[in-house]
Design an enzyme around this catalytic site. Structure first.
Site, PDB file in Angstrom:
ATOM      1  NE  ARG A   1      -2.361   5.004 -12.290  1.00  0.00           N
ATOM      2  CZ  ARG A   1      -1.772   5.651 -11.486  1.00  0.00           C
ATOM      3  NH1 ARG A   1      -0.424   5.821 -11.440  1.00  0.00           N
ATOM      4  NH2 ARG A   1      -2.377   5.834 -10.044  1.00  0.00           N
ATOM      5  CG  ASP A   2      -1.127   3.304  -7.769  1.00  0.00           C
ATOM      6  OD1 ASP A   2       0.214   3.085  -7.538  1.00  0.00           O
ATOM      7  OD2 ASP A   2      -1.793   4.091  -7.066  1.00  0.00           O
TER       8      ASP A   2
ATOM      9  CG  HIS B   1      -5.386   5.812  -3.565  1.00  0.00           C
ATOM     10  ND1 HIS B   1      -5.481   5.455  -4.952  1.00  0.00           N
ATOM     11  CD2 HIS B   1      -4.062   5.447  -3.459  1.00  0.00           C
ATOM     12  CE1 HIS B   1      -4.411   5.190  -5.432  1.00  0.00           C
ATOM     13  NE2 HIS B   1      -3.627   4.966  -4.369  1.00  0.00           N
TER      14      HIS B   1
ATOM     15  CG  HIS C   1       0.039   4.130  -1.195  1.00  0.00           C
ATOM     16  ND1 HIS C   1       1.108   4.362  -1.860  1.00  0.00           N
ATOM     17  CD2 HIS C   1      -1.195   4.371  -1.752  1.00  0.00           C
ATOM     18  CE1 HIS C   1       0.709   4.435  -3.095  1.00  0.00           C
ATOM     19  NE2 HIS C   1      -0.757   4.569  -3.172  1.00  0.00           N
TER      20      HIS C   1
ATOM     21  CB  CYS D   1       4.076   7.293  -4.725  1.00  0.00           C
ATOM     22  SG  CYS D   1       4.338   9.008  -5.628  1.00  0.00           S
TER      23      CYS D   1
ATOM     24  CG  ASN E   1      -1.455   1.515  -4.288  1.00  0.00           C
ATOM     25  OD1 ASN E   1      -2.249   2.325  -4.256  1.00  0.00           O
ATOM     26  ND2 ASN E   1      -0.784   1.028  -5.440  1.00  0.00           N
TER      27      ASN E   1
HETATM   28 ZN    ZN Z   1      -1.474   4.348  -4.925  1.00  0.00          ZN
END
Ligand code: ZN
Length: 312
Positions: free
Chosen positions: A16-17, A214, A216, A247, A256
């Site tokens: 997803r990300d 989470h 990065h 992002c 990430n």
């Molecule tokens: Zn992320």
């Protein structure tokens, strides 16, 4: 000496990300194959896709199809990112394909406005309705707070503000709160203090929502920040194979933490993840082949440490 957790849970957010924030649109069949490789590597939590408007994020327009094409083992939890009530409505049409949703907002007004075009108050009201519906459907819910450690537009973000948002999300039914360092501004000292405060406020006596970090790797500090979070007993992380993702705003907010870099370090520290590092690297090599360009992960370049000294 710092007492680190003996075991951590890792949610793989690359599908997803990662796929959302890479310029290419990956073919559905490739996504399915890559997610199957992640499952084979022992990932037990996978954020599979998002239900967002296809005209805004064409990279994830095939979310329902991806979910329908996957065989989900009983011990693997699939989550989907839901931006708003409309997204949940669409997601619920494929209700059998997933177990969890994540919702998100930013701790900074400006980032939230630029990302979802709402104030924080408006986001919270909408998400409370989403969480109520999702809870009634029996879905586990995670609330992710972006820019928890700093905002590219506003600079400093007060931990007290992050805590208020976390408390609202927990009260609305989130079993898990994720704290995102969305544009890679956090440092380990800050993370140490941040999680000391969040743990005592949100999990007094060890009870309360699961707290997830989470990070990065935008400025190369993601792994250092993970160590700082571990030192405060945080045992749940989100990461992205290959170091995919980032992002959408502002541009340049890449990366990430790479799941394989995190897993390698944890295993070297004697912390269990249940993940097979070689299998994970096979998935990361496969996604690198699909994208046709080198990705940011260190392990993809260097390979796992060989303590037997077989040579590189
Ligand atoms: Zn992320």
């Amino acid at each position: 000496m710092t007492a680190y957790p003996e075991r951590v849970r890792i949610r793989e957010v690359g599908p997803r990300d990662g796929f959302q924030n890479e310029p290419e649109v990956i073919a559905t069949a490739d996504k399915v194959r890559l997610i199957e490789l992640l499952i084979a590597a022992g990932l037990k939590r996978i954020e599979v896709t998002s239900f967002v408007r296809p005209d805004v994020i064409p990279q994830l327009a095939d979310g329902a199809e991806v979910l329908a094409s996957l065989d989900r083992p009983d011990d693997v939890a699939f989550s989907v990112l839901v931006p708003n009530e409309r997204g949940l409505e669409i997601a619920l049409r494929g209700r059998d394909g997933f177990d969890e949703i994540s919702v998100f907002l930013s701790a900074s007004e400006t980032h939230n406005r630029r990302n979802v075009n709402r104030s924080i108050a408006e986001s919270l009201e909408g998400l409370e309705r989403v969480l109520a519906t999702a809870g009634a459907e029996g879905l586990r819910c995670e609330g992710v707070i972006a820019t928890s450690f700093g905002c590219p537009y506003e600079g400093e973000v007060q931990p007290g503000r992050v805590l208020e948002i976390a408390e609202r999300l927990a009260a609305a039914g989130c079993a898990e709160i994720g704290f995102g360092d969305t544009t890679g501004m956090a440092n380990p000292l800050q993370v140490d203090g941040f999680f000391a405060g969040m743990r005592s406020a949100l999990r007094p006596g060890g009870e309360g929502p699961e707290l997830t970090a989470h990070f990065h790797n935008t400025r190369g500090q993601g792994i250092a920040n993970a160590v700082a979070a571990l030192g405060r007993g945080i045992d749940s992380f989100e990461a992205s194979f290959g170091e995919l993702g980032g992002c959408p705003v502002p541009s340049g907010s890449t990366g990430n933490v790479a799941t394989e870099d995190l897993v390698s370090m944890l295993h070297e520290m004697g912390i269990a993840t249940g993940i097979d590092l070689d299998g994970l690297l096979a998935a990361s090599r496969a996604v690198q082949d699909v994208l046709g360009r080198p990705l940011g992960s260190h392990l993809l370049t260097a390979g796992p440490i060989d303590w037997a000294g077989g040579g590189a």
